[in-house]
Design a protein around this motif. Structure first.
Motif, PDB file in Angstrom:
ATOM      1  N   PHE A 209       0.838  -1.196   0.000  1.00 41.81           N
ATOM      2  CA  PHE A 209       0.000   0.000   0.000  1.00 41.81           C
ATOM      3  C   PHE A 209       0.878   1.253   0.000  1.00 41.81           C
ATOM      4  O   PHE A 209       1.982   1.257   0.542  1.00 41.81           O
ATOM      5  CB  PHE A 209      -0.898   0.037   1.246  1.00 41.81           C
ATOM      6  CG  PHE A 209      -1.868  -1.101   1.356  1.00 41.81           C
ATOM      7  CD1 PHE A 209      -3.004  -1.138   0.544  1.00 41.81           C
ATOM      8  CD2 PHE A 209      -1.662  -2.123   2.264  1.00 41.81           C
ATOM      9  CE1 PHE A 209      -3.904  -2.187   0.649  1.00 41.81           C
ATOM     10  CE2 PHE A 209      -2.562  -3.170   2.372  1.00 41.81           C
ATOM     11  CZ  PHE A 209      -3.681  -3.210   1.555  1.00 41.81           C
ATOM     12  N   SER A 210       0.353   2.313  -0.579  1.00 43.13           N
ATOM     13  CA  SER A 210       1.049   3.593  -0.503  1.00 43.13           C
ATOM     14  C   SER A 210       0.756   4.216   0.862  1.00 43.13           C
ATOM     15  O   SER A 210      -0.165   3.791   1.562  1.00 43.13           O
ATOM     16  CB  SER A 210       0.567   4.536  -1.610  1.00 43.13           C
ATOM     17  OG  SER A 210      -0.793   4.910  -1.381  1.00 43.13           O
ATOM     18  N   GLU A 238      -1.605 -13.339   5.018  1.00 43.96           N
ATOM     19  CA  GLU A 238      -1.160 -14.541   4.315  1.00 43.96           C
ATOM     20  C   GLU A 238      -2.364 -15.374   3.865  1.00 43.96           C
ATOM     21  O   GLU A 238      -2.406 -15.857   2.725  1.00 43.96           O
ATOM     22  CB  GLU A 238      -0.256 -15.373   5.224  1.00 43.96           C
ATOM     23  CG  GLU A 238       0.276 -16.640   4.562  1.00 43.96           C
ATOM     24  CD  GLU A 238       1.200 -17.426   5.478  1.00 43.96           C
ATOM     25  OE1 GLU A 238       1.423 -18.617   5.201  1.00 43.96           O
ATOM     26  OE2 GLU A 238       1.683 -16.853   6.471  1.00 43.96           O
ATOM     27  N   TYR A 239      -3.329 -15.539   4.755  1.00 39.41           N
ATOM     28  CA  TYR A 239      -4.515 -16.310   4.389  1.00 39.41           C
ATOM     29  C   TYR A 239      -5.303 -15.587   3.302  1.00 39.41           C
ATOM     30  O   TYR A 239      -5.818 -16.222   2.361  1.00 39.41           O
ATOM     31  CB  TYR A 239      -5.405 -16.531   5.609  1.00 39.41           C
ATOM     32  CG  TYR A 239      -6.590 -17.430   5.341  1.00 39.41           C
ATOM     33  CD1 TYR A 239      -6.455 -18.821   5.381  1.00 39.41           C
ATOM     34  CD2 TYR A 239      -7.835 -16.905   5.019  1.00 39.41           C
ATOM     35  CE1 TYR A 239      -7.525 -19.658   5.109  1.00 39.41           C
ATOM     36  CE2 TYR A 239      -8.916 -17.730   4.746  1.00 39.41           C
ATOM     37  CZ  TYR A 239      -8.760 -19.100   4.788  1.00 39.41           C
ATOM     38  OH  TYR A 239      -9.831 -19.929   4.506  1.00 39.41           O
ATOM     39  N   PHE A 240      -5.396 -14.278   3.420  1.00 39.74           N
ATOM     40  CA  PHE A 240      -6.171 -13.491   2.458  1.00 39.74           C
ATOM     41  C   PHE A 240      -5.595 -13.603   1.054  1.00 39.74           C
ATOM     42  O   PHE A 240      -6.343 -13.754   0.069  1.00 39.74           O
ATOM     43  CB  PHE A 240      -6.191 -12.023   2.905  1.00 39.74           C
ATOM     44  CG  PHE A 240      -7.001 -11.125   2.022  1.00 39.74           C
ATOM     45  CD1 PHE A 240      -8.387 -11.140   2.058  1.00 39.74           C
ATOM     46  CD2 PHE A 240      -6.376 -10.253   1.138  1.00 39.74           C
ATOM     47  CE1 PHE A 240      -9.141 -10.317   1.231  1.00 39.74           C
ATOM     48  CE2 PHE A 240      -7.118  -9.413   0.312  1.00 39.74           C
ATOM     49  CZ  PHE A 240      -8.508  -9.451   0.368  1.00 39.74           C
ATOM     50  N   ASP A 250      -9.087  -4.858  -2.360  1.00 39.70           N
ATOM     51  CA  ASP A 250     -10.159  -5.340  -1.478  1.00 39.70           C
ATOM     52  C   ASP A 250      -9.887  -4.931  -0.033  1.00 39.70           C
ATOM     53  O   ASP A 250     -10.806  -4.513   0.684  1.00 39.70           O
ATOM     54  CB  ASP A 250     -10.266  -6.870  -1.560  1.00 39.70           C
ATOM     55  CG  ASP A 250     -10.752  -7.339  -2.921  1.00 39.70           C
ATOM     56  OD1 ASP A 250     -11.515  -6.596  -3.566  1.00 39.70           O
ATOM     57  OD2 ASP A 250     -10.370  -8.452  -3.326  1.00 39.70           O
ATOM     58  N   LEU A 251      -8.635  -5.071   0.404  1.00 37.26           N
ATOM     59  CA  LEU A 251      -8.288  -4.706   1.779  1.00 37.26           C
ATOM     60  C   LEU A 251      -8.334  -3.200   1.984  1.00 37.26           C
ATOM     61  O   LEU A 251      -8.726  -2.726   3.052  1.00 37.26           O
ATOM     62  CB  LEU A 251      -6.895  -5.225   2.132  1.00 37.26           C
ATOM     63  CG  LEU A 251      -6.759  -6.713   2.411  1.00 37.26           C
ATOM     64  CD1 LEU A 251      -5.327  -7.058   2.778  1.00 37.26           C
ATOM     65  CD2 LEU A 251      -7.700  -7.144   3.535  1.00 37.26           C
ATOM     66  N   VAL A 280     -19.106 -14.035  -2.508  1.00 39.00           N
ATOM     67  CA  VAL A 280     -19.705 -13.010  -1.664  1.00 39.00           C
ATOM     68  C   VAL A 280     -18.679 -11.909  -1.428  1.00 39.00           C
ATOM     69  O   VAL A 280     -17.520 -12.204  -1.122  1.00 39.00           O
ATOM     70  CB  VAL A 280     -20.149 -13.608  -0.306  1.00 39.00           C
ATOM     71  CG1 VAL A 280     -20.765 -12.528   0.577  1.00 39.00           C
ATOM     72  CG2 VAL A 280     -21.126 -14.748  -0.514  1.00 39.00           C
ATOM     73  N   PRO A 281     -19.070 -10.660  -1.578  1.00 36.31           N
ATOM     74  CA  PRO A 281     -18.135  -9.561  -1.292  1.00 36.31           C
ATOM     75  C   PRO A 281     -17.587  -9.687   0.123  1.00 36.31           C
ATOM     76  O   PRO A 281     -18.290 -10.111   1.047  1.00 36.31           O
ATOM     77  CB  PRO A 281     -19.004  -8.304  -1.448  1.00 36.31           C
ATOM     78  CG  PRO A 281     -20.090  -8.726  -2.381  1.00 36.31           C
ATOM     79  CD  PRO A 281     -20.378 -10.158  -2.028  1.00 36.31           C
TER      80      PRO A 281
END
Length: 303
Positions: A209-210, A238-240, A250-251, A280-281
């Protein structure tokens, strides 16, 4: 018969023999004294023969803490200075906190979490904190209790070295809602800028991320500053990425992902989605109730 000094401590009800009825703990909130009555001094396990060398004043001090609902053993362990603190100084601190709106029923939790308060200096330690709440955070006096109960650690934090630097840093990041900082996220104010806030910000940036994106994420989800890198960010990220195939976008859109339990919420619901072949979102998958989620899986509710 118990020693006269100990009897006086009991009769004073939480060490307040010198105070007028209108300001005593018992007269203020008699209905809230749910703590069981202490055993007679000679029968209380705190005063067995192994403790006969303890002074009467020290016994009174222990009894005072126990009557308030404070684990005296834990308090003495976490704050060794309590061994030398006088009963009078503890009374003064209790009286001062009550003058700021703190209720008797709050003391057990506050002192239990931060026993160092019991040996704080009213003039140099405690009073500056309340001035900070009033002048810097604009907390009205009648709301002091609400803020302190939310984060008792405020009372053991240096205004000069901790609270003001944290507030300055958070304001620079964009935390402009003082009410939110005071009533919802005061834990951020007792977090070290150098050891906690900046490292968390840098770690999130290391994920790709910036800086502006990370700042936007923590402004929407201040709890990110309170999560452990090793126990929260790393395993969940890691799981994501590896199992869920999620993207940074998404995060960024839903940083609250890190607030959900990996084992109890994220993994089970993701696996159900995979097994059911339902997409599902992320926010819907995690925020929906169990009933709503089941409807999504069986196709009753598609939104």
């Amino acid at each position: 018969m118990p020693p006269p000094a100990a009897v006086a401590a009991l009769q004073s009800s939480l060490c307040f023999s010198a105070y007028k009825p209108s300001t005593s703990l018992l007269s203020q909130e008699p209905q809230n004294l749910s703590t069981p009555k202490p055993k007679p001094l000679q029968k209380n396990t705190l005063y067995t023969s192994t403790h006969t060398n303890l002074s009467h004043q020290f016994k009174e001090k222990i009894l005072c803490l126990e009557i308030m609902g404070v684990d005296s053993g834990k308090a003495l362990s976490l704050n060794p200075s309590l061994h030398k603190a006088s009963l009078h100084s503890i009374e003064a601190i209790i009286t001062f906190l009550q003058s700021k709106g703190i209720h008797q029923k709050d003391l057990a939790r506050i002192f239990g979490m931060c026993p160092k308060i019991l040996t704080a200096d009213i003039r140099t330690d405690l009073n500056p904190v309340f001035n900070f709440l009033y002048l810097d955070l604009k907390v009205p006096e009648h709301d002091f209790r609400k803020v302190i109960n939310k984060c008792p650690r405020l009372l053991v934090s240096s205004v000069k070295d901790q609270l003001k630097p944290a507030l300055f840093y958070l304001k620079r990041l964009g935390f402009k809602d003082l009410n939110a900082l005071s009533y919802q996220d005061p834990i951020l104010l007792v977090s070290s800028v150098e050891q906690t806030l900046i490292p968390k910000l840098n770690y999130l940036m290391s994920l790709g991320f910036s800086r502006s994106e990370v700042v936007g994420m923590v402004l929407r989800c201040p709890g990110l500053f309170t999560f452990s890198v090793e126990n929260n960010f790393k395993p969940k990220f890691e799981y994501f990425t590896n199992e869920m195939g999620g993207s940074l976008e998404d995060l960024q859109a839903f940083p609250q992902y890190f607030a959900f339990s990996l084992e109890k919420r994220i993994k089970p619901r993701h696996m159900e989605c995979v097994e059911s072949g339902v997409e599902v979102p992320l926010p819907v998958m995690l925020k929906s109730t169990d009933e709503e989620f089941k409807k999504l899986i069986i196709g009753v509710d598609k939104h």
